[in-house]
Design an enzyme around this catalytic site. Structure first.
Site, PDB file in Angstrom:
ATOM      1  N   SER A 175       0.796  -1.230   0.000  1.00 58.83           N
ATOM      2  CA  SER A 175       0.000   0.000   0.000  1.00 58.83           C
ATOM      3  C   SER A 175       0.828   1.279   0.000  1.00 58.83           C
ATOM      4  CB  SER A 175      -0.958   0.004   1.188  1.00 58.83           C
ATOM      5  OG  SER A 175      -0.238  -0.093   2.395  1.00 58.83           O
ATOM      6  N   HIS A 203      -4.931  -3.038  -3.383  1.00 60.15           N
ATOM      7  CA  HIS A 203      -4.486  -2.088  -4.410  1.00 60.15           C
ATOM      8  C   HIS A 203      -4.232  -2.720  -5.765  1.00 60.15           C
ATOM      9  CE1 HIS A 203      -4.152   1.096  -1.437  1.00 60.15           C
ATOM     10  NE2 HIS A 203      -3.682   0.166  -0.628  1.00 60.15           N
ATOM     11  N   LYS A 235     -11.512   1.101  -2.723  1.00 59.23           N
ATOM     12  CA  LYS A 235     -10.429   1.694  -3.515  1.00 59.23           C
ATOM     13  C   LYS A 235     -10.854   1.785  -4.979  1.00 59.23           C
ATOM     14  CE  LYS A 235      -7.522   1.177   0.250  1.00 59.23           C
ATOM     15  NZ  LYS A 235      -7.009   0.264   1.234  1.00 59.23           N
TER      16      LYS A 235
HETATM   17  C1  PLP Z   1      -6.974   0.238   2.647  1.00 55.59           C
HETATM   18  C2  PLP Z   1      -6.382  -1.067   2.990  1.00 55.59           C
HETATM   19  C3  PLP Z   1      -7.007  -1.919   3.895  1.00 55.59           C
HETATM   20  C4  PLP Z   1      -8.183  -1.469   4.730  1.00 55.59           C
HETATM   21  O1  PLP Z   1      -9.336  -1.474   3.995  1.00 55.59           O
HETATM   22  P1  PLP Z   1     -10.568  -0.595   4.520  1.00 55.59           P
HETATM   23  O2  PLP Z   1     -11.722  -1.101   3.744  1.00 55.59           O
HETATM   24  O3  PLP Z   1     -10.198   0.816   4.208  1.00 55.59           O
HETATM   25  O4  PLP Z   1     -10.692  -0.837   5.983  1.00 55.59           O
HETATM   26  C5  PLP Z   1      -6.488  -3.172   4.076  1.00 55.59           C
HETATM   27  N1  PLP Z   1      -5.384  -3.569   3.419  1.00 55.59           N
HETATM   28  C6  PLP Z   1      -4.730  -2.760   2.555  1.00 55.59           C
HETATM   29  C7  PLP Z   1      -3.518  -3.264   1.866  1.00 55.59           C
HETATM   30  C8  PLP Z   1      -5.210  -1.482   2.334  1.00 55.59           C
HETATM   31  O5  PLP Z   1      -4.553  -0.670   1.527  1.00 55.59           O
END
Ligand code: PLP
Length: 380
Positions: A175, A203, A235
């Site tokens: 991330s 991602h 995302k």
């Molecule tokens: C954003 C993210 C999460 C958390 O997801 P949410 O739905 O925002 O709680 C988990 N793992 C990774 C790698 C992320 O980038």
């Protein structure tokens, strides 16, 4: 005596984290404290959060089912929209079954807890997302961490710790770095040492692989019996929530045991409907083509600059500047020029690797990217 007013130590003024109100002007522009800024800090990589079809899907389902789901999925919150989304996700991503949960954080913390007990061993990449780190903390199993991407160290650890149940845990696309785990090697090691692999591809979903199916599909590993994949709806899919993908038996087992599913209010049906509509758009529109054209252009242009960019093939491009102050100063500079790119600092990233994390989207225009790079070229 400490009370609620002095419980925490004071943080130096310039390091205090701020939560500015961000008003969306359109899919790409924000207004923060009266300033209009082009957003290079969103994980809405395809611009779908603002897409008219996604918004319309959510609106229709609010009218049908109301706003909140009212209860956990186990009780009375299991709306048809969630089932429809699960069927769509399993089919698109190439797995037997899917389970939708409230968020990525809930998916990861709940999943690691559900998959392990005090006899288990967990093997975790040091740069894993905080939600995976916290899941490992909650777990009663032993946690072993390997240096980022270091497969030799992982193999050594697996060799040494022969617990009956072993779980390898890694981000797919990392991330903060934007680089990819060597998932083929992770699965090979899992087979050699009889482990399961949990890959969080928050991602990679909607970014990599055929029709945005993600890193594991790209590497022909989707649906592999040793893999559990986690992805988020918040995302590239422009919505909110998360999903777990695996075999039918694993998903059935998780429904019995996943505490963050059982004891947390279900995702609102309108949010699930928005995500289903977004997947349809990813499969049938040219969002991915536009995103990858922007990524290629950005990498090509930054390779000509003498700046420590990561140059990845994902939407995450980080510029590691070192000290917190350096990253904060660079962020302030970009903000003055009309761009929103906040500094990322410890504990989100390791000490001494504070950075600008620039995220690209299908809806950035060449002009946005050129102007941003000009500021960096001239001022850093
Ligand atoms: C954003 C993210 C999460 C958390 O997801 P949410 O739905 O925002 O709680 C988990 N793992 C990774 C790698 C992320 O980038």
């Amino acid at each position: 005596m400490p009370d609620s007013r002095n419980w925490f130590h004071t943080i130096p003024e310039h390091l205090v984290r701020r939560f500015p109100e961000c008003l969306k002007l359109d899919a790409i522009r924000l207004e923060i404290k009266g300033e209009k800024l082009v957003n290079f800090a969103s994980n809405d990589y395809l611009g779908l959060a603002f897409h008219p079809k996604v918004r319309r899907a959510a609106r229709i389902h609010i009218d049908r089912q109301g706003l909140g789901s009212g209860a956990s999925r186990l009780i009375s919150g299991d709306a048809p929209e969630l089932h429809e989304l699960e069927a769509k996700l399993a089919d698109w991503k190439g797995y037997e079954a899917a389970l939708v949960v409230g968020s990525g954080y809930l998916a990861n913390t709940g999943l690691i807890d559900a998959l392990t007990d005090r006899h288990s061993a967990l093997f975790c990449d040091r740069l894993n997302h905080a939600s995976l780190v916290d899941g490992a903390r909650l777990s009663r199993g032993r946690v072993y961490r390997y240096a980022h991407g270091n497969m030799e160290q992982l193999a050594d650890l697996l060799q040494k710790h022969r617990n009956k149940r072993k779980l390898i845990v890694s981000d797919g696309v990392f991330s903060m770095e934007g680089d990819c785990a060597t998932v083929c090697e992770l699965v090979r090691l899992a087979e050699e040492f009889d482990a399961l692999v949990l890959i969080d591809d928050a991602h990679g979903t909607g970014v990599l692989g055929p029709s945005g199916r993600g890193l594991l599909a790209e590497q022909s590993l989707a649906g592999h019996p040793r893999i559990l994949e986690v992805g988020t709806l918040g995302k590239a899919l422009g919505s909110y929530g998360a999903f777990i993908l695996s075999s039918k038996e694993m998903i059935e087992g998780l429904k019995q045991r996943l505490r963050t599913l059982i004891y947390s209010t279900a995702l609102p049906p309108c949010v699930a409907a928005g995500a289903t509509s977004a997947i349809f758009l990813v499969q049938n529109g040219d969002f991915l083509g536009k995103l990858h054209a922007n990524i290629q252009y950005f990498v090509q242009e930054t390779e000509r600059l003498d700046l420590p960019f990561g140059h990845t093939r994902t939407a995450i491009q980080s510029l590691v500047l070192g000290k917190e102050k350096a990253a904060l100063a660079a962020a302030a500079l970009l903000r003055k020029a009309g761009f929103f790119v906040p500094a990322i600092r410890p504990p989100t990233v390791p000490e001494g690797t504070s950075r600008l994390r620039i995220t690209l989207s299908a809806i950035h225009e060449r002009e946005h990217i050129n102007t941003l790079l000009n500021v960096l070229r001239k001022e850093l």
